[in-house]
Scaffold this active site. Structure first.
Site, short mmCIF file in Angstrom:
data_model
loop_
_atom_site.label_atom_id
_atom_site.label_comp_id
_atom_site.label_asym_id
_atom_site.label_seq_id
_atom_site.Cartn_x
_atom_site.Cartn_y
_atom_site.Cartn_z
N LYS A 111 0.93 -1.21 0.02
CA LYS A 111 0.08 -0.10 -0.03
C LYS A 111 0.98 1.15 0.07
O LYS A 111 2.12 1.21 0.35
CB LYS A 111 -0.68 -0.16 1.24
CG LYS A 111 -2.24 0.86 1.08
CD LYS A 111 -3.20 0.02 0.30
CE LYS A 111 -4.37 0.93 0.31
NZ LYS A 111 -5.67 -0.28 0.13
N1 GLU Z 1 -7.27 0.05 -3.24
C1 GLU Z 1 -7.89 -1.08 -3.40
C2 GLU Z 1 -8.19 -1.91 -2.27
O1 GLU Z 1 -8.00 -1.68 -1.12
C3 GLU Z 1 -7.64 -1.86 -4.68
C4 GLU Z 1 -6.38 -2.37 -4.79
C5 GLU Z 1 -5.80 -2.71 -6.29
O2 GLU Z 1 -6.66 -2.94 -7.17
O3 GLU Z 1 -4.44 -3.13 -6.39
O4 GLU Z 1 -8.39 -2.95 -2.28
#
Ligand code: GLU
Length: 422
Positions: A111
């Site tokens: 993240k």
């Molecule tokens: N930000 C989204 C989540 O928390 C998508 C993450 C992604 O597609 O890599 O799942």
């Protein structure tokens, strides 16, 4: 078990680690393995200057945390928000690892986040901040290494700037370095809607399980962004009644159901919900959570349902569009009250699932149709829901612990098979 005597922390990392402890105990995991699974493989903190529109220089702080890539490249969004912190990004990275594993796609978890308030920045400022942040984290990312995506207050435009900056550095176009791109740059049909649609699909499975018809169900949604807003439309299409919705400033409530078209138009025109214009009552985000409703969808930020308010939740089903909206003690209270919780790592996994489809299409230079995407997404989420429910019933644990047992179990097994270098 969580002791109710604990002073409960709402620090997302503490919440995420506690969740692992609860699942690991049920699974009888070796303490060394648990320590490995909780630890992060790499993290970077960057501080960088951005020239603002008024000519001043501002220093921004950003993070990229790579939790685990045992099952495949790191994957996870980038968040722009004033409250971003290292511990929050660490928790979100860990949840990505379990999420990818629950839906069994070959990704790990990561993240990113930048501390900023994009609502007070111009497009030019956001673009310059994005490009400089991308440059700073560029040694860590790449189609085979770590693939960012949108998260809170980032969108396809931000992904385009990341893709462009990274491609310029490489000297050729690298669409697969991010997902959630616009269609024009190799984005996938269905990606923008995927998280909200997944929330609806898993809610439908939960309703089926407890024998509650979706038609006529009263739904309260905290958040109206890419997750809450899209989910609301799916609920309405299926004949449910969206009785409340909110944004960061507050929400609106009408027990007879809101007119979503008007709600969307109001937000577009006035940048907020105005009760008077929408024939509804204005409520706070906290009040929304405690409404008398059938399905509650927290689709905003972490730690919304805690030991302080869990007792007052009246919904029959909670579907977590947000990451980490419920603390461990709240989980126990909800379980005791018989509320069926579809946990974040299952409920909002539609986003990363279609991100995976986007990445596969990019790597193969293929374009799939909307029907193919929709069919594959529905089949993955319904199967994952059934897998988690099965564990929950067999092991007599709540759906969160069941999902974690599935996800953590897959990562632990992959770790064992790969072995420890040297
Ligand atoms: N930000 C989204 C989540 O928390 C998508 C993450 C992604 O597609 O890599 O799942």
């Amino acid at each position: 078990m969580v002791s109710k005597k604990d002073i409960e922390s709402t620090n997302p990392l503490k919440v995420a680690e506690k969740q692992v402890d609860i699942a690991a105990e049920k699974m009888n995991l070796d303490p060394g393995m648990v320590a490995k699974l909780k630890s992060r493989q790499q993290e970077i903190i960057v501080q960088f200057p951005v020239k603002m529109d008024d000519g001043t220089i501002r220093i921004f702080t950003g993070y990229r945390v790579q939790h685990n890539d045992i099952r495949g490249p790191y994957k996870g969004g980038i968040r722009y928000h004033p409250d971003v912190s290292l511990d929050e990004v660490r928790a979100l990275a860990m949840w990505m690892t379990w999420k990818s594993a629950v839906v069994n796609i070959p990704f790990g978890g990561a993240k990113g986040g930048v501390i900023c308030n994009p609502k007070e920045m111009s497009d030019g400022e956001i673009e310059r901040m994005t490009r400089r942040f991308t440059w700073q984290i560029s040694p860590m990312i790449g189609p085979e290494r770590d693939i960012p995506a949108p998260d809170v207050y980032t969108n396809p435009q931000v992904m385009s700037w990341i893709m462009d900056t990274y491609s310029i550095m490489k000297g050729y176009a690298v669409p697969a370095v991010v997902t959630g791109k616009p269609l024009e740059l190799g984005g996938s049909v269905g990606r923008l809607e995927a998280t909200g649609k997944g929330v609806f699909i898993t809610a439908r499975e939960a309703a089926k399980h407890i024998g509650m018809p979706i038609e006529g169900a009263r739904v309260a949604i905290q958040g109206s962004g890419n997750v809450g807003g899209i989910a609301a439309q799916h609920f309405q299409k299926a004949g449910a009644k969206v009785i409340a919705i909110s944004d960061s400033k507050g929400g609106i409530f009408n027990p007879n159901g809101l007119d979503l078209d008007q709600v969307i138009a109001c937000k577009r025109n006035y940048h907020c919900f105005i009760g008077e214009k929408l024939r509804s009552e204005e409520i706070t985000n906290q009040e929304l959570l405690e409404l008398d409703c059938d399905i509650l969808v927290p689709a905003a930020l972490e730690s919304q349902i805690t030991e302080k308010n869990a007792d007052r939740i009246k919904a029959k089903i909670i579907v977590e569009g947000a990451n980490g909206p419920t603390t461990p003690i709240a989980d126990e209270i909800l379980y005791d009250k018989g509320i069926f919780v579809v946990p974040d790592i299952l409920a909002n996994a539609g986003g990363v699932t279609v991100s995976y489809f986007e990445w596969v299409q990019n790597l193969q230079n293929l374009l799939w149709s909307e029907d193919e995407i929709s069919e594959k997404l529905t089949s993955i989420l319904t199967k994952s829901f059934a897998d988690v429910l099965n564990i929950s019933e067999k092991e007599k644990v709540n759906m969160r612990t069941a999902a974690l047992m599935l996800g953590i179990g897959r990562v632990a097994e992959a770790t064992r098979i790969r072995g420890f270098y040297p």
